[in-house]
Structure formats: C-alpha cells, structure tokens
Motif scaffolding. Structure first.
Motif, PDB file in Angstrom:
ATOM      1  N   VAL A  21       0.837  -1.203   0.000  1.00 44.88           N
ATOM      2  CA  VAL A  21       0.000   0.000   0.000  1.00 44.88           C
ATOM      3  C   VAL A  21       0.868   1.249   0.000  1.00 44.88           C
ATOM      4  O   VAL A  21       0.582   2.232  -0.675  1.00 44.88           O
ATOM      5  CB  VAL A  21      -0.930   0.000   1.233  1.00 44.88           C
ATOM      6  N   ILE A  77      -2.534  -1.279  -5.208  1.00 47.70           N
ATOM      7  CA  ILE A  77      -2.747  -0.875  -3.815  1.00 47.70           C
ATOM      8  C   ILE A  77      -3.954  -1.605  -3.248  1.00 47.70           C
ATOM      9  O   ILE A  77      -3.935  -2.125  -2.135  1.00 47.70           O
ATOM     10  CB  ILE A  77      -2.938   0.653  -3.729  1.00 47.70           C
ATOM     11  N   PHE A  78      -4.999  -1.660  -4.059  1.00 51.56           N
ATOM     12  CA  PHE A  78      -6.217  -2.319  -3.601  1.00 51.56           C
ATOM     13  C   PHE A  78      -5.978  -3.806  -3.348  1.00 51.56           C
ATOM     14  O   PHE A  78      -6.445  -4.370  -2.354  1.00 51.56           O
ATOM     15  CB  PHE A  78      -7.316  -2.112  -4.644  1.00 51.56           C
ATOM     16  N   ILE A 116      -4.302  -4.293  -0.078  1.00 52.42           N
ATOM     17  CA  ILE A 116      -5.232  -4.237   1.061  1.00 52.42           C
ATOM     18  C   ILE A 116      -5.937  -5.581   1.231  1.00 52.42           C
ATOM     19  O   ILE A 116      -6.093  -6.089   2.342  1.00 52.42           O
ATOM     20  CB  ILE A 116      -6.239  -3.086   0.860  1.00 52.42           C
ATOM     21  N   MET A 166      -3.734  -7.862   2.996  1.00 54.76           N
ATOM     22  CA  MET A 166      -3.742  -7.638   4.447  1.00 54.76           C
ATOM     23  C   MET A 166      -4.920  -8.353   5.092  1.00 54.76           C
ATOM     24  O   MET A 166      -4.770  -9.020   6.124  1.00 54.76           O
ATOM     25  CB  MET A 166      -3.844  -6.138   4.749  1.00 54.76           C
ATOM     26  N   GLU A 198     -16.430  -4.362  -0.024  1.00 59.81           N
ATOM     27  CA  GLU A 198     -15.493  -3.251  -0.189  1.00 59.81           C
ATOM     28  C   GLU A 198     -14.906  -3.257  -1.600  1.00 59.81           C
ATOM     29  O   GLU A 198     -14.691  -2.200  -2.197  1.00 59.81           O
ATOM     30  CB  GLU A 198     -14.382  -3.396   0.840  1.00 59.81           C
ATOM     31  N   VAL A 253     -17.453  -1.690  -4.079  1.00 56.54           N
ATOM     32  CA  VAL A 253     -17.476  -0.230  -4.010  1.00 56.54           C
ATOM     33  C   VAL A 253     -16.156   0.344  -4.510  1.00 56.54           C
ATOM     34  O   VAL A 253     -16.110   1.298  -5.292  1.00 56.54           O
ATOM     35  CB  VAL A 253     -17.763   0.219  -2.565  1.00 56.54           C
ATOM     36  N   ILE A 282     -15.476   2.910  -7.655  1.00 54.71           N
ATOM     37  CA  ILE A 282     -14.899   4.248  -7.492  1.00 54.71           C
ATOM     38  C   ILE A 282     -13.669   4.387  -8.386  1.00 54.71           C
ATOM     39  O   ILE A 282     -13.469   5.417  -9.052  1.00 54.71           O
ATOM     40  CB  ILE A 282     -14.555   4.489  -6.007  1.00 54.71           C
ATOM     41  N   ILE A 283     -12.848   3.339  -8.443  1.00 57.81           N
ATOM     42  CA  ILE A 283     -11.661   3.395  -9.302  1.00 57.81           C
ATOM     43  C   ILE A 283     -12.075   3.571 -10.762  1.00 57.81           C
ATOM     44  O   ILE A 283     -11.486   4.354 -11.510  1.00 57.81           O
ATOM     45  CB  ILE A 283     -10.819   2.112  -9.119  1.00 57.81           C
ATOM     46  N   ILE A 305     -13.120   7.197 -11.381  1.00 62.78           N
ATOM     47  CA  ILE A 305     -12.008   8.157 -11.444  1.00 62.78           C
ATOM     48  C   ILE A 305     -11.186   7.904 -12.702  1.00 62.78           C
ATOM     49  O   ILE A 305     -10.671   8.829 -13.328  1.00 62.78           O
ATOM     50  CB  ILE A 305     -11.137   8.112 -10.173  1.00 62.78           C
ATOM     51  N   TYR A 340     -18.348   5.724   1.912  1.00 62.69           N
ATOM     52  CA  TYR A 340     -17.487   5.805   0.717  1.00 62.69           C
ATOM     53  C   TYR A 340     -18.327   6.212  -0.496  1.00 62.69           C
ATOM     54  O   TYR A 340     -17.927   7.052  -1.295  1.00 62.69           O
ATOM     55  CB  TYR A 340     -16.831   4.454   0.390  1.00 62.69           C
ATOM     56  N   ALA A 351     -13.275  10.335  -2.789  1.00 65.37           N
ATOM     57  CA  ALA A 351     -13.824   9.011  -2.509  1.00 65.37           C
ATOM     58  C   ALA A 351     -12.725   7.963  -2.544  1.00 65.37           C
ATOM     59  O   ALA A 351     -12.648   7.079  -1.693  1.00 65.37           O
ATOM     60  CB  ALA A 351     -14.906   8.673  -3.521  1.00 65.37           C
ATOM     61  N   LEU A 352     -11.825   8.089  -3.532  1.00 62.37           N
ATOM     62  CA  LEU A 352     -10.764   7.091  -3.648  1.00 62.37           C
ATOM     63  C   LEU A 352      -9.845   7.135  -2.440  1.00 62.37           C
ATOM     64  O   LEU A 352      -9.486   6.108  -1.866  1.00 62.37           O
ATOM     65  CB  LEU A 352      -9.955   7.337  -4.927  1.00 62.37           C
ATOM     66  N   LYS A 353      -9.472   8.351  -2.007  1.00 66.11           N
ATOM     67  CA  LYS A 353      -8.577   8.458  -0.849  1.00 66.11           C
ATOM     68  C   LYS A 353      -9.251   7.900   0.397  1.00 66.11           C
ATOM     69  O   LYS A 353      -8.641   7.175   1.181  1.00 66.11           O
ATOM     70  CB  LYS A 353      -8.203   9.926  -0.616  1.00 66.11           C
ATOM     71  N   LEU A 406     -11.644   5.713   0.540  1.00 69.19           N
ATOM     72  CA  LEU A 406     -11.776   4.268   0.431  1.00 69.19           C
ATOM     73  C   LEU A 406     -10.463   3.570   0.732  1.00 69.19           C
ATOM     74  O   LEU A 406     -10.399   2.644   1.530  1.00 69.19           O
ATOM     75  CB  LEU A 406     -12.245   3.900  -0.972  1.00 69.19           C
ATOM     76  N   LEU A 407      -9.377   4.017   0.091  1.00 65.99           N
ATOM     77  CA  LEU A 407      -8.102   3.317   0.269  1.00 65.99           C
ATOM     78  C   LEU A 407      -7.645   3.395   1.716  1.00 65.99           C
ATOM     79  O   LEU A 407      -7.273   2.387   2.325  1.00 65.99           O
ATOM     80  CB  LEU A 407      -7.037   3.912  -0.653  1.00 65.99           C
ATOM     81  N   ALA A 453     -10.071   1.346   4.027  1.00 66.07           N
ATOM     82  CA  ALA A 453      -9.864  -0.098   3.950  1.00 66.07           C
ATOM     83  C   ALA A 453      -8.532  -0.488   4.585  1.00 66.07           C
ATOM     84  O   ALA A 453      -8.424  -1.511   5.260  1.00 66.07           O
ATOM     85  CB  ALA A 453      -9.905  -0.534   2.483  1.00 66.07           C
ATOM     86  N   PHE A 454      -7.532   0.363   4.388  1.00 66.17           N
ATOM     87  CA  PHE A 454      -6.219   0.142   4.992  1.00 66.17           C
ATOM     88  C   PHE A 454      -6.351   0.081   6.519  1.00 66.17           C
ATOM     89  O   PHE A 454      -5.839  -0.835   7.170  1.00 66.17           O
ATOM     90  CB  PHE A 454      -5.330   1.310   4.571  1.00 66.17           C
TER      91      PHE A 454
END
Lengths: 100, 491
Positions: free
Chosen positions: A22, A31-32, A35, A38, A72, A75, A79-80, A83, B144, B160-162, B164-165, B168-169
């Motif tokens: 991450v 990155i996703f 997560i 993890m 998660e 969603v 979102i990705i 964007i 989110y 939203a992306l920030k 969410l990441l 979730a982290f």
C-alpha cells in the motif's frame, strides 16, 4: 501438524507485505490488491488461533471478513472505474487536485 | 442449544425501523415519478428517523440485551444513537437543495445515509468485536459511496478514492488487532476480554500490547487523530458539503463511542498507554489548529478544525475518569451540532455561487435576505466552535478542562487552552470576512448556475443554532443524561 507459531509468522509476513505494498506501489489496483492481502493475512491468523484454541469464533469471524472484503471490493472498483473515466490514469501520484 | 427469540429483537427495534424506512424510500423511488425536486424521499427519511428516536426513548432505562449478550440497549448506546439520528435529520435538511443543484439527485443518497446510521447504531450498541467490526463497515462502505456520489466531478472521485483506500487500509489494522486480542484472550466478547486482561500478568503476553495498539490505529483513522488524519482535509474538501458535515459529526461521534466502549470500560492502563495517548492528544490539537490557520479554503479549514476538536476530545480520553467520559458525550453532541451547522451554511449558494474560499465570503452578510440569516447562523456556529460562553462549545470545553484539572493533568489543560486561543484567529476571520469586507466582482456568475430554494436548509440550521444556544445556557439536562449513561457502562 504445523505449529501455530509458523502460521502466525506467515500471517504477519503477509500482512507486512500488504502494508508495504500500500505504501510503496503507485498503481491504484495494486494498492487495492495489497489491502486484500492484508485482510487475508488476518484471516490466516484467525485460522491459526481458532485451531490452537479449538474455538469456532475465529472461523466465523473469517466468513464475515470475506463478505465485507467482497463488499469493499465492489465499491472500491466502481470508485476506481469512475475516477479512471475522468482522469485516464491509475497512478495515485497524479491524483493531486486536493492538497494542503 | 438456545435460539434467537422475539425478545432478542427488542433492543434493535430502532435499527429495524431505520432499515425498513430505507427500503421504503427505495420503493417509493421506484414507483414514483423521476422528476428531481420532490420532497417525498427526504420527508420519509426524516419521518423514519423521528419514529426511531421515539423508539429509543421508549427503550431508555430498560437495559435490554439480546442475541446472546452481543447487543445491549443501555443508556450509553441509546444516547449516542439519538445523537446519530439527530445529525441524520439535520443532514437531510441541508442535503435536499444541495443534491438537486449538483446533479446528484439520486434517492440512494438518503438510503445510504440511513444505512450508515444503522451501522453506527449497531457498533455502538454492540459488546462483541465481531459486531463492532460489521457495524463499522456498514457505516464506512455507505459513506465511501456518499463521498463519491458526484461521479462526474473529479475532486469528488479523488476524495472518494482516498477515503476508500485509507479506510480499507485502517480496517486491515483494526482486524489484525482484533485477531491478536482474540488469540491472547480466546474471545471476541468485550466483557470476557476485559475480564481476562484484568488478571495480573495478562499484559506480559506480547499479543495483547500489539493488539491494543493496532485497534487504536484502526479506530484512530476513523476519528482522524494525528498521525492518522491525512485523509480528513482532502476528503472533506472533495466530498459533497452535507456529506462532509455528516462525516465530521456522526462518523466521528461513532468512532469515539466505540473508543470509549473498548478502551475506557475496564482495560487496565499501563504507564505507556498514558504517555502515548498524551502525545497523541497534544499532536492532534496542535496540528489541527496550526494547519487550520494556513487554509484559504473554508471547507479545508473546517476539516482541520474538526481534527483540532478531536484533539480536545482526546484530552478527555487521556483523563479517562467518569467526568471525562461525560464530557466526551456532551462534546460529541455539541460538536455534531456546530460542525454540521458550519458545513450546512457552506452548502447554501449565494447568488448562484458556491462558497469556497474566504474571498467568496466577503460581503456575505449584506448580499441578500437569505444571506443575512445565514450569516447570523454562521457567526453563532463559529463562536460556538471557538468556545464562547452561552454556547454549547463553551460548556463542552469547560467540562473537558475541568475533568482534566480534577485528575491533575495541569499541563495538558494549559496546552488545550492555548490551542483554543489559536483557533480564535481562523474562526473570527470567517465573521470578519462576512461582515466587514466588500464583495468583489459580485453578480458575475449569477445566471450560470441553478439555485434551488434553501428554505428547508435554513429551517434545519435555525433548529441547530437553537440547540447550540439551549445546550449552552441549560446544559444540565443533557449532562445528567450523559452521567446516567456513563454509569451504565461498567468500570
């Protein structure tokens, strides 16, 4: 039988790889995935503890973690996607409209 | 083997009411006409919230438990749940015109908000870490989506992306913490965990220390304490203004509710804990206030100020006495009202233009009848955030400082008071710009953007301001309720 300590060390290692992923990787999808790694490391440690103590709680917990991770992911990927449609890039360093 | 009976459902009746309301809003949306400005959905959602508040009041004092002791409806959870629902009602009043103006007029907005509140309620009333985790995720995943609802606006996508990441982290850390605690104590039920940790030598197991630290990281992200605050300004700036209001008020209150429930109800605190939380509290206040000083965007300033307010609450968390927990509950409610109010005023357009920077606020108080009322309201919220007497903000800060001094935290109180002085500059700046500056280049963009009547929002904000003044002048009723709810959680 594999000792529980080994399971826990593996899970800690996977968790650390996820955290590093991450922090170091710049592609949103990677990155996703880190997560998700993890979360699955956590699942592994739950399995280890549940087997050690012979209790069901940990195993049940895993099912909920899997469900939540799936929600998660739904969603997160949408979102990705939205964007990406607007910016045509997946590099997080280029998402810099909001700063300081 | 026992099974779930009908009496198990009594403690979660308010949650069930909200879920049903949410489904009803979806259904009405399906069969109703699609034209944008109908008020059916928001009114339906407000009605559902009111019924749920009524149900909570009926449950008050009953101390019912259900689902094998995982769900309790004690005074503590009921009080917090009412706080969430009140913020929900105010959010709806300030959302209606905003989402119509910004082409995000999906009824799912209200549904998601109701689900988010249900998540908060479940996690507050739960005594099991599994349930707390599920509630937290229901809340987070809904928010989110709400943050990213303006999907054609790039800044909203980015926010939203920030969120969410990083959300979730932080969930990963929270879960790892839960798993280590489970490994050390053999249970995910809070009473069993606390009982286990109160035994001598429980902390010699390294899993316990690591687990608790990871739990703090996970919850710390949600309540945005330094050093886990980086997402807050970006997300609050990019998110739709009512959603930012909702997050700064309700989501934070929910975070503090579980922070108290997990850490302040009996887990013995080592010297190291005190030292660590002490540093976090000071950092959170100072970073929030100093960074808020340098902002030019008002939403960003409010985001940093919400970090600073989380810092004041952290002071009370450090102190950890009964009086301190009472003050946390009071402050959560007071901050919910004033933070929501401030964001709410920003959601109202002036001459078809959204207020973003201080320059946009210049001459705001003289721009028109709506603006005149809004400027008075904004001043009330700013003075309350600042902590002036006769407002809820003053009583809240007073209680926190008093509880801290009572337990001998002299320097912590001094630093908190100095931070309040710093906050004077940026809160007063808003009032100065509204009343004492001339508007530059007005009327230019008047025709370019649609403006929907904001009467609904003004009504909600007036009620909010009235609540702040009422809590500031007659705090006793609410303080007594808060004290009652503190005695409900075990020590």
């Amino acid at each position: 039988m594999i000792p529980t300590t080994h399971v826990l060390i593996l899970s800690a290692a996977l968790f650390s790889i996820g955290v590093l992923g991450v922090m170091l990787r710049r592609n949103v999808i990677v990155i996703f995935m880190s997560i998700e790694l993890m979360l699955n490391a956590v699942n592994l440690s739950f399995v280890g503890f549940a087997r050690e103590m012979d209790s069901m709680t940990g195993v049940i917990f895993i099912f909920f973690i899997i469900v939540v991770a799936a929600a998660e992911a739904v969603v997160g990927l949408s979102i990705i996607l939205s964007i990406y449609r607007n910016r045509q890039t997946l590099n997080v360093d280029e998402y810099n409209l909001l700063k300081w | 083997m026992t099974f779930v009976t009908i009496s198990d459902f009594i403690p979660i009746v308010p949650e069930l009411i909200l879920v049903l309301t949410a489904l009803l809003v979806l259904l009405v949306d399906l069969v109703g006409t699609q034209t944008g400005y109908k008020m059916t959905s928001p009114l339906l959602a407000i009605g559902g919230l009111c019924v749920a508040v009524f149900a909570e009041i009926q449950l008050f004092g009953g101390n019912r438990v259900g689902f094998f002791d995982t769900i309790v409806a004690d005074q503590y959870s009921i009080l917090f749940e009412i706080i969430y629902m009140v913020t929900g009602i105010i959010t709806i009043t300030i959302s209606w015109h905003y989402i119509a103006e910004n082409n995000m007029n999906f009824r799912e907005y209200y549904v998601l908000m109701l689900f988010s509140i249900v998540g908060m309620m479940l996690m507050t009333s739960s005594l099991d870490l599994l349930m707390i985790f599920i509630g937290l995720e229901i809340m987070s995943i809904s928010s989110y989506i709400m943050v990213g609802m303006m999907r054609r606006v790039v800044t909203a996508n980015e926010a939203a992306l920030k969120y969410l990441l990083l959300g979730a982290f932080s969930t990963g850390f929270l879960l790892y913490g839960i798993s280590l605690i489970y490994g050390a104590t053999g249970s995910t039920q809070l009473p069993a965990i606390i009982e286990h940790l109160q035994q001598a030598g429980a902390f010699e197991n390294p899993l316990v220390g690591f687990g608790l630290a990871l739990l703090i990281i996970g919850v710390g992200f949600k309540v945005a304490i330094v050093p886990f605050h980086m997402w807050t300004p970006d997300v609050y700036t990019g998110a739709p203004t009512p959603v930012a209001a909702f997050m700064s008020a309700a989501v934070k209150a929910a975070g503090f509710a579980i922070l108290i429930r997990i850490f302040l109800t009996g887990i013995p605190h080592a010297e190291r804990w005190d030292n660590m939380m002490w540093v976090i509290a000071i950092l959170t206040m100072t970073v929030g206030n100093v960074m808020a000083l340098r902002q030019n965007n008002i939403k960003r300033m409010l985001a940093y100020s919400s970090i600073a307010h989380a810092g004041y609450v952290m002071v009370a968390v450090v102190v950890g006495s009964e009086a301190a927990i009472t003050s946390i509950i009071y402050y959560s409610f007071a901050y919910a009202l004033m933070g929501m109010g401030a964001f709410g005023v920003l959601s109202i357009r002036s001459n078809g233009k959204t207020i973003e920077t201080y320059e946009d606020l210049a001459g705001y108080a003289h721009a028109g009848p709506t603006e005149q009322v809004a400027a008075v309201l904004m001043s009330t919220f700013m003075l309350s955030l600042l902590g002036l007497p006769l407002t809820a903000g003053f009583i809240g800060k007073f209680q926190i400082f008093y509880a801290a001094l009572d337990e001998g935290w002299f320097w912590l109180t001094v630093i908190a008071a100095m931070n309040s002085v710093i906050s004077l500059f940026y809160y007063l700046r808003v009032i100065v710009f509204m009343y004492m500056k001339e508007r530059i280049g007005a009327q230019q963009e008047k025709e370019s953007q649609t403006s929907v009547s904001s009467l609904f929002a003004i009504t909600g904000l007036l009620a909010t301001a009235a609540g702040i003044v009422y809590l500031g002048i007659f705090p006793n009723d609410f303080v007594q309720l808060a004290q009652l709810s503190v005695t409900a959680i075990s020590f």
